[in-house]
Design a protein around this motif. Structure first.
Motif, mmCIF file in Angstrom:
data_model
loop_
_atom_site.group_PDB
_atom_site.id
_atom_site.type_symbol
_atom_site.label_atom_id
_atom_site.label_comp_id
_atom_site.label_asym_id
_atom_site.label_seq_id
_atom_site.Cartn_x
_atom_site.Cartn_y
_atom_site.Cartn_z
ATOM 1 N N SER A 40 89.284 24.096 77.800
ATOM 2 C CA SER A 40 89.545 24.285 76.383
ATOM 3 C C SER A 40 88.363 23.759 75.576
ATOM 4 O O SER A 40 87.692 22.822 75.977
ATOM 5 N N SER A 41 88.121 24.388 74.450
ATOM 6 C CA SER A 41 87.043 23.908 73.592
ATOM 7 C C SER A 41 87.610 22.844 72.665
ATOM 8 O O SER A 41 88.750 22.911 72.246
ATOM 9 N N ILE A 42 86.793 21.872 72.356
ATOM 10 C CA ILE A 42 87.204 20.786 71.482
ATOM 11 C C ILE A 42 86.369 20.862 70.220
ATOM 12 O O ILE A 42 85.151 21.012 70.272
ATOM 13 N N HIS A 43 87.029 20.789 69.086
ATOM 14 C CA HIS A 43 86.351 20.765 67.793
ATOM 15 C C HIS A 43 86.426 19.346 67.241
ATOM 16 O O HIS A 43 87.496 18.734 67.251
ATOM 17 N N TYR A 44 85.316 18.844 66.770
ATOM 18 C CA TYR A 44 85.253 17.500 66.210
ATOM 19 C C TYR A 44 85.145 17.627 64.699
ATOM 20 O O TYR A 44 84.215 18.248 64.198
ATOM 21 N N GLY A 45 86.116 17.054 63.968
ATOM 22 C CA GLY A 45 86.167 17.211 62.521
ATOM 23 C C GLY A 45 85.818 15.940 61.770
ATOM 24 O O GLY A 45 86.370 14.881 62.044
ATOM 25 N N ASN A 46 84.902 16.083 60.832
ATOM 26 C CA ASN A 46 84.526 14.985 59.941
ATOM 27 C C ASN A 46 84.495 15.527 58.519
ATOM 28 O O ASN A 46 83.472 16.028 58.065
ATOM 29 N N PRO A 47 85.631 15.429 57.809
ATOM 30 C CA PRO A 47 85.733 15.992 56.463
ATOM 31 C C PRO A 47 84.694 15.417 55.503
ATOM 32 O O PRO A 47 84.358 14.228 55.581
ATOM 33 N N LYS A 48 84.214 16.249 54.609
ATOM 34 C CA LYS A 48 83.195 15.834 53.650
ATOM 35 C C LYS A 48 83.692 14.768 52.685
ATOM 36 O O LYS A 48 82.910 14.024 52.130
ATOM 37 N N GLY A 49 84.993 14.665 52.490
ATOM 38 C CA GLY A 49 85.549 13.685 51.566
ATOM 39 C C GLY A 49 85.606 12.272 52.122
ATOM 40 O O GLY A 49 86.020 11.348 51.424
ATOM 41 N N LEU A 50 85.212 12.086 53.384
ATOM 42 C CA LEU A 50 85.223 10.768 54.017
ATOM 43 C C LEU A 50 83.813 10.388 54.455
ATOM 44 O O LEU A 50 82.951 11.242 54.612
ATOM 45 N N PHE A 51 83.597 9.111 54.715
ATOM 46 C CA PHE A 51 82.278 8.640 55.158
ATOM 47 C C PHE A 51 81.925 9.239 56.520
ATOM 48 O O PHE A 51 82.807 9.650 57.268
ATOM 49 N N ASP A 52 80.649 9.284 56.818
ATOM 50 C CA ASP A 52 80.170 9.814 58.097
ATOM 51 C C ASP A 52 80.402 8.779 59.189
ATOM 52 O O ASP A 52 79.779 7.718 59.194
ATOM 53 N N PRO A 53 81.293 9.065 60.180
ATOM 54 C CA PRO A 53 81.610 8.082 61.199
ATOM 55 C C PRO A 53 80.673 8.110 62.404
ATOM 56 O O PRO A 53 80.767 7.253 63.282
ATOM 57 N N THR A 54 79.777 9.089 62.470
ATOM 58 C CA THR A 54 78.970 9.235 63.684
ATOM 59 C C THR A 54 78.116 8.017 64.024
ATOM 60 O O THR A 54 77.926 7.741 65.208
ATOM 61 N N PRO A 55 77.623 7.226 63.048
ATOM 62 C CA PRO A 55 76.885 6.020 63.448
ATOM 63 C C PRO A 55 77.752 5.013 64.216
ATOM 64 O O PRO A 55 77.236 4.154 64.912
ATOM 65 N N TYR A 56 79.070 5.140 64.059
ATOM 66 C CA TYR A 56 79.990 4.215 64.720
ATOM 67 C C TYR A 56 80.608 4.814 65.987
ATOM 68 O O TYR A 56 81.574 4.283 66.527
ATOM 69 N N ALA A 57 80.089 5.946 66.429
ATOM 70 C CA ALA A 57 80.479 6.586 67.696
ATOM 71 C C ALA A 57 81.929 7.051 67.716
ATOM 72 O O ALA A 57 82.644 6.834 68.683
ATOM 73 N N PHE A 58 82.393 7.712 66.643
ATOM 74 C CA PHE A 58 83.695 8.366 66.662
ATOM 75 C C PHE A 58 83.724 9.500 65.661
ATOM 76 O O PHE A 58 82.842 9.621 64.818
ATOM 77 N N SER A 59 84.740 10.347 65.782
ATOM 78 C CA SER A 59 84.991 11.425 64.834
ATOM 79 C C SER A 59 86.299 11.125 64.113
ATOM 80 O O SER A 59 87.165 10.454 64.667
ATOM 81 N N HIS A 60 86.442 11.668 62.907
ATOM 82 C CA HIS A 60 87.704 11.475 62.190
ATOM 83 C C HIS A 60 88.843 12.221 62.877
ATOM 84 O O HIS A 60 89.992 11.792 62.794
ATOM 85 N N SER A 61 88.534 13.339 63.541
ATOM 86 C CA SER A 61 89.579 14.066 64.268
ATOM 87 C C SER A 61 88.958 14.899 65.377
ATOM 88 O O SER A 61 87.771 15.224 65.338
ATOM 89 N N THR A 62 89.787 15.190 66.375
ATOM 90 C CA THR A 62 89.415 16.145 67.420
ATOM 91 C C THR A 62 90.582 17.104 67.590
ATOM 92 O O THR A 62 91.737 16.708 67.434
ATOM 93 N N THR A 63 90.266 18.357 67.892
ATOM 94 C CA THR A 63 91.299 19.372 68.033
ATOM 95 C C THR A 63 91.064 20.164 69.307
ATOM 96 O O THR A 63 89.929 20.485 69.644
#
Length: 176
Positions: free
Chosen positions: A42-65
């Motif tokens: 299955s493909s996984i989509h990693y979501g980081n909404p524009k209305g929230l801070f960028d979490p990538t420097p902390y090694a996580f995504s706001h959501s995965t689907t």
């Protein structure tokens, strides 16, 4: 044990050949096994909404689907940080409201609502009965239909950032 002296050379090869064919056939069958075939992953989509801070420097995504007769959305812990600069109020209730709003932002980005949330985990720093009362009051404002998701509340001594008093993660589902 088989005494091969009894067999002629041709008979030896006649017995060994089918064994080699079976062995080699077994080795190549894995390419048709869906567990090992990348085409069936299955493909996984990693979501980081524009209305929230960028979490990538902390090694996580706001959501995965990922999809399987619907889509599961795994939402990372949302703190009580407000805005893109992630301001943390010193007031517990304000952080609870912000954490629930941040959760809502991630849900909306995946075209979901709080009604699609199946499970939440709540981490509360220095948990006590007053904090539980505040959490419950704010939960009821969001889930006003009293159809609450499964949840786990875990008291903790500290969270990832100084000043964080609450963190809420969630698992939501969107039927196909």
């Amino acid at each position: 044990m088989i005494d091969f002296k009894y067999f002629t050379d041709k008979k030896k090869y006649f017995l060994i050949s089918p064994l080699l064919i079976l062995l080699l056939t077994g080795c190549f069958k894995n390419e048709n096994n869906p567990v090992h075939n990348p085409k069936h992953r299955s493909s996984i989509h990693y979501g980081n909404p524009k209305g929230l801070f960028d979490p990538t420097p902390y090694a996580f995504s706001h959501s995965t689907t990922t999809s399987s007769n619907g889509s599961y959305v795994f939402i990372s812990g949302q703190s009580g940080g407000e805005g893109l600069d992630h301001r943390l109020s010193t007031d517990f209730r304000m952080q609870v409201k912000a954490a629930l709003q941040n959760l809502n932002t991630v849900l909306k980005a995946s075209d979901l609502t709080h009604d699609d949330v199946l499970k939440i985990t709540i981490l509360i720093v220095d948990h006590d009965q007053e904090k539980l009362k505040i959490w419950s009051e704010e939960m009821r404002k969001v889930w006003n239909n009293n159809k609450f998701p499964a949840s786990t509340l875990i008291p903790v001594p500290k969270l990832a950032l100084d000043g964080m008093l609450i963190e809420v993660d969630a698992i939501a589902f969107k039927p196909l």
